[in-house]
Design a protein around this motif. Structure first.
Motif, mmCIF file in Angstrom:
data_model
loop_
_atom_site.group_PDB
_atom_site.id
_atom_site.type_symbol
_atom_site.label_atom_id
_atom_site.label_comp_id
_atom_site.label_asym_id
_atom_site.label_seq_id
_atom_site.Cartn_x
_atom_site.Cartn_y
_atom_site.Cartn_z
ATOM 1 N N ILE A 14 0.872 -1.180 0.000
ATOM 2 C CA ILE A 14 0.000 0.000 0.000
ATOM 3 C C ILE A 14 0.903 1.221 0.000
ATOM 4 N N ILE A 15 0.683 2.112 -0.929
ATOM 5 C CA ILE A 15 1.515 3.309 -1.083
ATOM 6 C C ILE A 15 0.642 4.534 -0.828
ATOM 7 N N GLY A 16 1.095 5.410 0.092
ATOM 8 C CA GLY A 16 0.358 6.628 0.391
ATOM 9 C C GLY A 16 0.877 7.802 -0.420
ATOM 10 N N LEU A 21 8.521 5.643 6.990
ATOM 11 C CA LEU A 21 7.872 5.125 5.776
ATOM 12 C C LEU A 21 8.007 6.068 4.593
ATOM 13 N N ALA A 22 8.771 7.156 4.759
ATOM 14 C CA ALA A 22 8.839 8.160 3.696
ATOM 15 C C ALA A 22 9.448 7.617 2.416
ATOM 16 N N SER A 23 10.430 6.703 2.540
ATOM 17 C CA SER A 23 11.097 6.187 1.335
ATOM 18 C C SER A 23 10.214 5.227 0.539
ATOM 19 N N TYR A 42 7.748 7.251 -5.758
ATOM 20 C CA TYR A 42 7.881 5.828 -5.454
ATOM 21 C C TYR A 42 6.750 5.021 -6.126
ATOM 22 N N LEU A 43 5.553 5.602 -6.165
ATOM 23 C CA LEU A 43 4.433 4.932 -6.822
ATOM 24 C C LEU A 43 4.712 4.747 -8.311
ATOM 25 N N ALA A 44 5.290 5.775 -8.945
ATOM 26 C CA ALA A 44 5.597 5.673 -10.375
ATOM 27 C C ALA A 44 6.639 4.586 -10.635
#
Length: 532
Positions: A51-53, A86-88, A94-96
């Motif tokens: 899961i990516i925020g 969790l920033a990295s 990061y999603l791309a």
């Protein structure tokens, strides 16, 4: 999250979760004192791909024309401040990268099948493009192409008849195989189904005998009556023979449809002209073939050859009939004479029945007249003993062959297509005398014997005539007919005018082939691409 429609659709489309990636948006809009750590770590809803925020631009940012670069900087600062651990693993960059990596891995897994599919499609469109051919603008090239198309069509037509065509039909008979079927199944079985005595009653036979004798009663069966009746039966063979010619003509016309190549479809006017020339050639050959078939039947009608080696002469027939009468009379008289005293059936008629009017005359003089005052014909001579002597073998063969035909339950029904209806023979309207029975029996046996000979000749001659006058003539002259009617300088441009549909399909095939070649080039470069 628990009631999210996106999660519900993902579970339906991907029950195993191997293709689902969750994106949690609007992290900056959560209430104070709360966070999304449990959700981002997968403790609330587990997702295999993670899961990516991300943080989206607000309506104010859009109104103020905040660019994407500044929005990404603000998103990174927010994640460093609120979710440093969790920033990295969150954020739009990061999603791309994650989506790009998943896509590349999926392509790499599907690459062998995809590459094979692209190559097969490229080969198919290449063949299709070649079948359409290149546009021909030069006049000399058009002339050469027209000759090639005519030669190819003529060769394919002849190959279909000979059975050497590359595109052989498996669903039905066509070409030469169909013509063979017409000759030996349709035509042959139809002739076999024609009864030698069909439509000929005993009353007809007696009437013909009486009309042939004139005002004086005859002691012997007139020869003219036999010829009259047998010709009537032979004429029944003409109609199925002509129908055989029509069936072969129709099949040769149908072969044109099996020879339609892609080049002919490319030029519809040329295709129509070729069909017209072939149809005209077949129509011209139909009349000579029908005339020849009529002549074959007419030849059989012109001369009744009673000296044919396979024809059973009247002497043998008469002997069989008289022996049959002797048996009938013995049964009626209750003759109890022992078998060793009775005269043999194979003995001469003069010994068995001295008073018989049919016994042989001793030493007939040349030029002497037969009984009745008339010069007897072949039938009179045979019945009076003047013909060739019948040996035991000849009598035995006559006793088996005609008797088997006469005693058969009826004409053999064909299993193939029948070209004629079987005419039932009506029963005689009155009771006949013993002599009338004898005369009818003699004529019937002779008609059967001679009819079988003629039917065999026609069954052999008609297919040969059709092959010579129709099939082989068309094969030998087809190409010269096409060249003579189509290869004209003033007609070449019109005949080779391409249809608009073919031109459009050629353009589409060329564009599709170009796209497939480009796709194949891209696929070959994927292995060199860096995967994050």
């Amino acid at each position: 999250m628990a009631t999210s429609e996106a999660i519900k659709l993902a579970r339906e489309a991907d029950p195993d979760g191997r293709r689902t990636l969750a994106v949690f948006t609007k992290l900056d809009l959560m209430d104070a004192g709360t966070d999304a750590v449990d959700i981002l770590c997968g403790r609330v809803i587990p997702v295999k791909l993670g899961i990516i925020g991300v943080i989206n631009r607000s309506q104010m940012d859009i109104n103020q024309r905040k660019n994407i670069k500044d929005a990404i900087k603000d998103e990174s600062a927010f994640l460093q401040r609120k979710y440093p651990a969790l920033a990295s693993r969150n954020g739009t960059p990061y999603l791309a990268k994650t989506l790009n990596r998943l896509l590349m891995h999926h392509i790499r897994d599907c690459l062998p099948q995809l590459k094979t599919r692209v190559n097969v499609m490229a080969s198919q469109f290449q063949s299709l493009l070649q079948s359409f051919g290149d546009p021909v603008e030069d006049h000399n090239d058009r002339s050469q192409m027209l000759l090639q198309i005519i030669t190819k069509f003529a060769a394919e037509y002849c190959a279909t008849i000979e059975g050497t065509s590359k595109n052989i039909e498996t669903s039905e008979l066509c070409g030469g195989a169909r013509i063979c079927y017409i000759f030996h199944e349709t035509f042959g079985r139809t002739l076999d189904s024609i009864d030698a005595l069909g439509g000929l009653t005993q009353l007809d036979i007696l009437t013909a005998i009486r009309n042939a004798t004139g005002p004086r009663p005859a002691l012997f069966v007139p020869e003219v009556s036999f010829e009259l009746l047998v010709k009537r039966q032979i004429r029944r063979l003409e109609e199925p023979s002509q129908r055989c010619v029509e069936l072969v003509h129709e099949e040769m016309q149908r072969i044109v449809q099996h020879c339609g190549t892609q080049e002919l479809l490319r030029f519809p006017k040329l295709h129509d002209r070729i069909v017209e020339v072939v149809t005209s050639l077949l129509r011209r050959r139909l009349s000579p073939t029908n005339i020849m078939v009529e002549n074959i039947v007419g030849i059989e009608l012109a001369y009744i050859n009673t000296k044919h080696p396979d024809f059973a002469d009247a002497g043998l027939v008469s002997m069989l009939v008289q022996n049959h009468e002797m048996d009938q009379r013995r049964k009626k008289a209750g003759d109890d004479t022992p078998d060793h005293v009775r005269p043999s059936r194979n003995s001469s008629l003069a010994d068995s029945r001295p008073s018989s009017p049919f016994r042989s005359q001793p030493n007939p003089q040349p030029g002497s007249e037969a009984a009745g005052g008339k010069d007897g014909g072949w039938m009179t001579k045979m019945m009076s003993g003047g013909g060739r002597s019948g040996s035991q073998e000849s009598i035995a063969s006559m006793a088996t062959a005609p008797a088997s035909v006469e005693n058969s339950p009826g004409p053999r029904q064909p299993t193939g297509v029948n070209l004629l209806d079987i005419v039932p023979a009506p029963a005689p309207s009155r009771k006949l005398s013993s002599r009338e029975h004898r005369d009818c029996d003699i004529i019937q046996r002779l008609i059967k014997s001679y009819f079988l000979i003629v039917r065999k000749n026609i069954q052999d001659s008609v297919p040969k005539a059709v092959m010579h006058f129709l099939v082989n003539h068309v094969k030998d002259n087809l190409q010269s007919e096409l060249v003579g009617n189509l290869y004209k300088q003033e007609c070449i441009d019109d005949l080779l005018s391409e249809s608009e549909q073919i031109a459009a399909r050629r353009k589409e095939a060329a564009e599709m082939l170009k796209a497939l070649q480009k796709a194949s080039h891209i696929i070959s470069e994927i292995r060199e691409t860096h995967l994050w």
